[in-house]
Scaffold this motif. Sequence first.
Motif, PDB file in Angstrom:
ATOM      1  N   HIS A  87       0.830  -1.199   0.000  1.00  0.00           N
ATOM      2  CA  HIS A  87       0.000   0.000   0.000  1.00  0.00           C
ATOM      3  C   HIS A  87       0.869   1.255   0.000  1.00  0.00           C
ATOM      4  O   HIS A  87       0.646   2.186  -0.782  1.00  0.00           O
ATOM      5  CB  HIS A  87      -0.934   0.016   1.212  1.00  0.00           C
ATOM      6  N   ILE A  88       1.892   1.257   0.861  1.00  0.00           N
ATOM      7  CA  ILE A  88       2.807   2.409   0.948  1.00  0.00           C
ATOM      8  C   ILE A  88       3.508   2.600  -0.399  1.00  0.00           C
ATOM      9  O   ILE A  88       3.667   3.716  -0.889  1.00  0.00           O
ATOM     10  CB  ILE A  88       3.850   2.184   2.064  1.00  0.00           C
ATOM     11  N   LEU A  89       3.890   1.486  -1.014  1.00  0.00           N
ATOM     12  CA  LEU A  89       4.588   1.530  -2.295  1.00  0.00           C
ATOM     13  C   LEU A  89       3.742   2.237  -3.354  1.00  0.00           C
ATOM     14  O   LEU A  89       4.237   3.027  -4.152  1.00  0.00           O
ATOM     15  CB  LEU A  89       4.866   0.087  -2.732  1.00  0.00           C
ATOM     16  N   LYS A  90       2.425   1.936  -3.330  1.00  0.00           N
ATOM     17  CA  LYS A  90       1.545   2.514  -4.356  1.00  0.00           C
ATOM     18  C   LYS A  90       1.034   3.892  -3.947  1.00  0.00           C
ATOM     19  O   LYS A  90       0.612   4.670  -4.796  1.00  0.00           O
ATOM     20  CB  LYS A  90       0.336   1.592  -4.562  1.00  0.00           C
ATOM     21  N   ALA A  91       1.022   4.158  -2.650  1.00  0.00           N
ATOM     22  CA  ALA A  91       0.392   5.373  -2.150  1.00  0.00           C
ATOM     23  C   ALA A  91       1.197   6.615  -2.520  1.00  0.00           C
ATOM     24  O   ALA A  91       2.340   6.532  -2.967  1.00  0.00           O
ATOM     25  CB  ALA A  91       0.238   5.289  -0.635  1.00  0.00           C
ATOM     26  N   ASP A  92       0.552   7.736  -2.312  1.00  0.00           N
ATOM     27  CA  ASP A  92       1.158   9.033  -2.491  1.00  0.00           C
ATOM     28  C   ASP A  92       2.365   9.153  -1.571  1.00  0.00           C
ATOM     29  O   ASP A  92       2.358   8.648  -0.454  1.00  0.00           O
ATOM     30  CB  ASP A  92       0.101  10.069  -2.083  1.00  0.00           C
ATOM     31  N   ARG A  93       3.399   9.829  -2.048  1.00  0.00           N
ATOM     32  CA  ARG A  93       4.617   9.977  -1.249  1.00  0.00           C
ATOM     33  C   ARG A  93       4.348  10.680   0.082  1.00  0.00           C
ATOM     34  O   ARG A  93       4.928  10.363   1.105  1.00  0.00           O
ATOM     35  CB  ARG A  93       5.639  10.780  -2.060  1.00  0.00           C
TER      36      ARG A  93
END
Lengths: 197, 197
Positions: free
Chosen positions: B32-38
């Motif tokens: 999720h973090i990988l795909k999420a907004d920075r």
Amino acid sequence: MDSIPQALQQLIGAFSRLPGIGRKTATRLAFHILKADRTEAEQLARALMRVKTEIRQCSICFNITESDPCAICRDPNRDRSMICVVEDAQNILLIERTNEYRGLYHVLGGVISPLDGVGPEDLHIKELLERLQGVKEVILALNPSTEGEATAIYLARLIKPMGIKITRLARGVPLGSSLEFVDELTLGKALQSRSEL
Amino acid sequence: MDSIPQALQQLIGAFSRLPGIGRKTATRLAFHILKADRTEAEQLARALMRVKTEIRQCSICFNITESDPCAICRDPNRDRSMICVVEDAQNILLIERTNEYRGLYHVLGGVISPLDGVGPEDLHIKELLERLQGVKEVILALNPSTEGEATAIYLARLIKPMGIKITRLARGVPLGSSLEFVDELTLGKALQSRSEL
């Protein structure tokens, strides 16, 4: 709640924005961080930032990687005559863990879903077709959802005329499960595809 | 698994060290973090570090706070004749959310547990006794565990001789629950403490 320090409220808020983490779990996690060793919080914070700065997509298969092309595309021991097509990079992990596959991968980046406004041009289909030189088999390992099935049919129509074998994952009863927990559709498919002992 | 980028492996590892987060959930969160907004990753990373640098203990009640004394101890509208004793700061949150209590708190920092090597001298009991000047009621809101009960009895023996009223949370059937999910001990207590309608 003015009785919670603002820093803690922020952390609870940040945790609860993660998928599947509700307010209660987020509060529990935040209090754990509060009590935990400082290095534990630092490790998590550093890992979060590292993932966002160091990971990108493989330019060949769209897998996630720290170096382009990815480790799988670079591996000389991989069978280059097989490409396994998946919806997202996470599915590569699942398949790799089975130790049953030694070919290459291709990440579509989703499935065709007109309701969500996702058409074939939004997926890495063009790039897949450009990789098919010398490929003998394309395995469609898409999710067994309506959209996954439709995307599989769409891809098969494009790829079959190129004389490449197209396969997909077998449907059947999951191992270690009990028949009473298997839905009718799956059980029906398992009956249709029954194999001789 | 050399097919997972190292940065992602680290993040999965850091997530799975959190309580109640297994390997599967940690993997899902990391992707999720990988795909999420920075900014989402940055917010979480910053909140983690802020909690570890800015939060400390209130020198009066041992609640967590950004400024000493804490907001509750400083609040002139709080009833200073009542002290609610809790095991840890997290329990203050739970009680504050009920909006039923306007007194002060005291965090013990645990319960007496000889098996875990926790004696009365390891808890903030001395500091509690030093705060009892002018206090009319001490509410023991400890967990309904064996150790919580034993600690409550220990505190009651110390405080009662000072002429202060000691109370504890009522035992009974939780609201909105179904009787079939209530354990026998609780149901027994609820029967004993039944009230007339």
